[in-house]
Design a protein around this motif. Sequence first.
Motif, mmCIF file in Angstrom:
data_model
loop_
_atom_site.group_PDB
_atom_site.id
_atom_site.type_symbol
_atom_site.label_atom_id
_atom_site.label_comp_id
_atom_site.label_asym_id
_atom_site.label_seq_id
_atom_site.Cartn_x
_atom_site.Cartn_y
_atom_site.Cartn_z
ATOM 1 N N SER A 72 -0.133 -1.762 -7.495
ATOM 2 C CA SER A 72 -0.497 -0.989 -8.676
ATOM 3 C C SER A 72 0.021 -1.701 -9.932
ATOM 4 C CB SER A 72 0.125 0.395 -8.572
ATOM 5 O OG SER A 72 0.041 1.079 -9.799
ATOM 6 N N GLU A 82 0.836 -1.212 0.000
ATOM 7 C CA GLU A 82 0.000 0.000 0.000
ATOM 8 C C GLU A 82 0.867 1.257 0.000
ATOM 9 O OE1 GLU A 82 -2.459 -0.618 3.421
ATOM 10 O OE2 GLU A 82 -3.477 -2.340 2.512
ATOM 11 N N MET A 83 1.963 1.221 0.765
ATOM 12 C CA MET A 83 2.880 2.363 0.788
ATOM 13 C C MET A 83 3.520 2.546 -0.590
ATOM 14 S SD MET A 83 4.653 2.340 4.588
ATOM 15 C CE MET A 83 5.240 0.650 4.624
ATOM 16 N N LYS A 130 9.711 7.452 0.979
ATOM 17 C CA LYS A 130 9.374 8.688 0.263
ATOM 18 C C LYS A 130 10.625 9.524 0.011
ATOM 19 C CE LYS A 130 6.233 12.645 0.249
ATOM 20 N NZ LYS A 130 7.244 13.635 -0.157
ATOM 21 N N ASN A 152 2.240 1.671 -3.449
ATOM 22 C CA ASN A 152 1.227 2.170 -4.380
ATOM 23 C C ASN A 152 1.128 3.688 -4.327
ATOM 24 O OD1 ASN A 152 0.637 -0.377 -5.321
ATOM 25 N ND2 ASN A 152 -1.196 -0.644 -4.062
ATOM 26 N N LYS A 153 1.379 4.251 -3.150
ATOM 27 C CA LYS A 153 1.351 5.713 -3.010
ATOM 28 C C LYS A 153 2.607 6.352 -3.601
ATOM 29 C CE LYS A 153 -1.483 5.642 1.193
ATOM 30 N NZ LYS A 153 -1.469 5.790 2.673
ATOM 31 N N LEU A 154 3.726 5.651 -3.498
ATOM 32 C CA LEU A 154 5.016 6.229 -3.890
ATOM 33 C C LEU A 154 5.458 5.869 -5.304
ATOM 34 C CD1 LEU A 154 6.877 5.639 -0.518
ATOM 35 C CD2 LEU A 154 6.046 7.827 -1.410
ATOM 36 N N GLN A 155 4.927 4.764 -5.828
ATOM 37 C CA GLN A 155 5.196 4.342 -7.204
ATOM 38 C C GLN A 155 6.668 4.103 -7.540
ATOM 39 O OE1 GLN A 155 2.787 3.745 -9.976
ATOM 40 N NE2 GLN A 155 1.701 3.361 -8.067
#
Length: 204
Positions: A49, A15-16, A187, A18-21
Amino acid sequence: MIVKFCGLKRLVDVEMCNKLQPDMIGLIFAQSPRRVEKDIAKDMILAKSPSIKSVGVFKDQNISEVIEIATQLQLDFVQLHGREDCEYIKHLKNLGFRVIKAIEVKGQEDIKIAKRYVEIADFVLLDRPKDSSLDITKVAKLADFDYIIAGGITPENIDKYLNLNPVGIDVSSGIETEGYKDFAKMKKIIDMVNKYKVGEIENG
């Protein structure tokens, strides 16, 4: 530049991501504290993703086991960290698998060994020996081919790795706090790579 976050163990790690790609996530099937079971890995791959590539990490495992796991989970890449030879890789390639061959490097001789795989594997990954504090950037400077670099990368020291202009970076423990993936560290790695990419464009 490819960013690979390796050693994911939990759905929350995905999930992390998916946010950071990042470009790739690594799931370890070799013996390791970060090893994941197939059923958990399947859930993780289904949750990621579609833009993020899945990489299964193996080491000195029977090729039939590698093929079975890679096929069941529809892995995008197979990463080999052991003594797998050119024939082993060619067999996987002939079956349609994309392969990252990792080589532990201590000096120039290991760089020469790594170069043998450039024409066979999709990517060559230079890593430092397990449990070593070697500054791999000093050894990687000797390479005259494209490579992904791993081994000791953290948000604090990533600049010296990026300055080598590798084709990619692979980070695992450097994005963890107390053994778990840390969103803030992940991040920061992504932000640093993006900053570097902008610098590349500005520098032509």
